[in-house]
Design a protein around this motif. Structure first.
Motif, mmCIF file in Angstrom:
data_model
loop_
_atom_site.group_PDB
_atom_site.id
_atom_site.type_symbol
_atom_site.label_atom_id
_atom_site.label_comp_id
_atom_site.label_asym_id
_atom_site.label_seq_id
_atom_site.Cartn_x
_atom_site.Cartn_y
_atom_site.Cartn_z
ATOM 1 N N VAL A 46 4.367 0.925 6.569
ATOM 2 C CA VAL A 46 4.494 1.027 5.122
ATOM 3 C C VAL A 46 5.926 0.671 4.762
ATOM 4 O O VAL A 46 6.823 1.493 4.860
ATOM 5 C CB VAL A 46 4.145 2.437 4.601
ATOM 6 C CG1 VAL A 46 4.237 2.473 3.079
ATOM 7 C CG2 VAL A 46 2.758 2.852 5.058
ATOM 8 N N ARG A 49 7.315 -3.225 0.150
ATOM 9 C CA ARG A 49 6.262 -3.968 -0.551
ATOM 10 C C ARG A 49 4.951 -3.194 -0.520
ATOM 11 O O ARG A 49 4.296 -3.019 -1.547
ATOM 12 C CB ARG A 49 6.069 -5.348 0.063
ATOM 13 C CG ARG A 49 4.996 -6.181 -0.628
ATOM 14 C CD ARG A 49 4.827 -7.557 0.013
ATOM 15 N NE ARG A 49 4.665 -7.491 1.457
ATOM 16 C CZ ARG A 49 3.493 -7.294 2.069
ATOM 17 N NH1 ARG A 49 2.398 -7.152 1.370
ATOM 18 N NH2 ARG A 49 3.420 -7.259 3.389
ATOM 19 N N GLU A 50 4.563 -2.709 0.674
ATOM 20 C CA GLU A 50 3.319 -1.957 0.783
ATOM 21 C C GLU A 50 3.349 -0.700 -0.090
ATOM 22 O O GLU A 50 2.394 -0.394 -0.793
ATOM 23 C CB GLU A 50 3.044 -1.551 2.239
ATOM 24 C CG GLU A 50 2.629 -2.673 3.142
ATOM 25 C CD GLU A 50 3.782 -3.305 3.897
ATOM 26 O OE1 GLU A 50 3.526 -4.060 4.827
ATOM 27 O OE2 GLU A 50 4.951 -3.031 3.559
ATOM 28 N N GLU A 53 2.800 -1.357 -3.686
ATOM 29 C CA GLU A 53 1.434 -1.798 -3.975
ATOM 30 C C GLU A 53 0.386 -0.743 -3.624
ATOM 31 O O GLU A 53 -0.811 -0.969 -3.819
ATOM 32 C CB GLU A 53 1.132 -3.083 -3.205
ATOM 33 C CG GLU A 53 2.007 -4.254 -3.622
ATOM 34 C CD GLU A 53 1.825 -5.463 -2.734
ATOM 35 O OE1 GLU A 53 1.079 -5.393 -1.719
ATOM 36 O OE2 GLU A 53 2.447 -6.502 -3.024
ATOM 37 N N MET A 55 -0.390 0.165 -0.581
ATOM 38 C CA MET A 55 -1.096 -0.368 0.586
ATOM 39 C C MET A 55 -0.405 0.077 1.872
ATOM 40 O O MET A 55 0.713 0.583 1.848
ATOM 41 C CB MET A 55 -1.123 -1.896 0.533
ATOM 42 C CG MET A 55 -1.780 -2.482 -0.704
ATOM 43 S SD MET A 55 -3.535 -2.124 -0.824
ATOM 44 C CE MET A 55 -4.184 -3.287 0.367
ATOM 45 N N ALA A 56 -1.093 -0.138 2.982
ATOM 46 C CA ALA A 56 -0.518 0.095 4.305
ATOM 47 C C ALA A 56 -1.017 -1.017 5.219
ATOM 48 O O ALA A 56 -2.143 -1.497 5.062
ATOM 49 C CB ALA A 56 -0.948 1.457 4.858
ATOM 50 N N THR A 57 -0.177 -1.427 6.156
ATOM 51 C CA THR A 57 -0.594 -2.401 7.153
ATOM 52 C C THR A 57 -0.886 -1.646 8.436
ATOM 53 O O THR A 57 -0.030 -0.911 8.938
ATOM 54 C CB THR A 57 0.497 -3.463 7.397
ATOM 55 O OG1 THR A 57 0.734 -4.160 6.168
ATOM 56 C CG2 THR A 57 0.072 -4.451 8.466
ATOM 57 N N GLN A 66 -3.872 -7.086 12.808
ATOM 58 C CA GLN A 66 -3.404 -6.332 11.653
ATOM 59 C C GLN A 66 -4.399 -6.434 10.510
ATOM 60 O O GLN A 66 -5.066 -7.449 10.358
ATOM 61 C CB GLN A 66 -2.058 -6.864 11.149
ATOM 62 C CG GLN A 66 -0.927 -6.641 12.062
ATOM 63 C CD GLN A 66 0.408 -6.979 11.436
ATOM 64 O OE1 GLN A 66 1.409 -6.634 11.987
ATOM 65 N NE2 GLN A 66 0.475 -7.639 10.304
ATOM 66 N N GLN A 68 -4.501 -5.129 6.236
ATOM 67 C CA GLN A 68 -3.842 -4.451 5.119
ATOM 68 C C GLN A 68 -4.911 -3.722 4.341
ATOM 69 O O GLN A 68 -5.920 -4.313 3.949
ATOM 70 C CB GLN A 68 -3.087 -5.427 4.223
ATOM 71 C CG GLN A 68 -2.201 -4.705 3.241
ATOM 72 C CD GLN A 68 -1.245 -5.642 2.526
ATOM 73 O OE1 GLN A 68 -1.504 -6.822 2.382
ATOM 74 N NE2 GLN A 68 -0.141 -5.092 2.090
ATOM 75 N N ALA A 71 -3.571 2.573 0.985
ATOM 76 C CA ALA A 71 -3.012 3.728 1.691
ATOM 77 C C ALA A 71 -3.992 4.888 1.710
ATOM 78 O O ALA A 71 -4.044 5.651 2.676
ATOM 79 C CB ALA A 71 -1.690 4.143 1.054
#
Length: 86
Positions: A46, A49-50, A53, A55-57, A66, A68, A71
């Motif tokens: 995280v 950028r994540e 947004e 989000m989590a990668t 990987q 995305q 979260a």
């Protein structure tokens, strides 16, 4: 190492998953190598950028695959093996 703080996803901390924080202030690649050596199956990344947004990668450490994801869905992605078929 430290236990991950759970301000971005309380689901991870309330699940049966074990979560640890970054290892010192090492570069990401070194942190991922250390996590792999410690037997982690996945890393949750995280960055700025994540986080902005929501989000989590997720990175599978055995092969670097990987995904995305939101979260809020991290736990479900980490606990379902069928979503990781290539």
């Amino acid at each position: 190492y430290e236990i991950l703080t759970c301000d971005w996803s309380s689901d991870v901390c309330s699940s049966d998953l074990r979560a640890d924080a970054p290892f010192d202030e090492r570069p990401l690649k070194a942190q991922l190598r250390m996590a792999d050596r410690l037997g982690a199956g996945f890393a949750v990344l995280v960055g700025e950028r994540e986080a902005s947004e929501g989000m989590a990668t997720l990175r599978r450490l055995e092969d670097g695959v990987q995904k995305q994801v939101p979260a809020t869905d991290v736990v479900s992605w980490l606990t379902r093996l069928d979503v990781w078929t290539v």
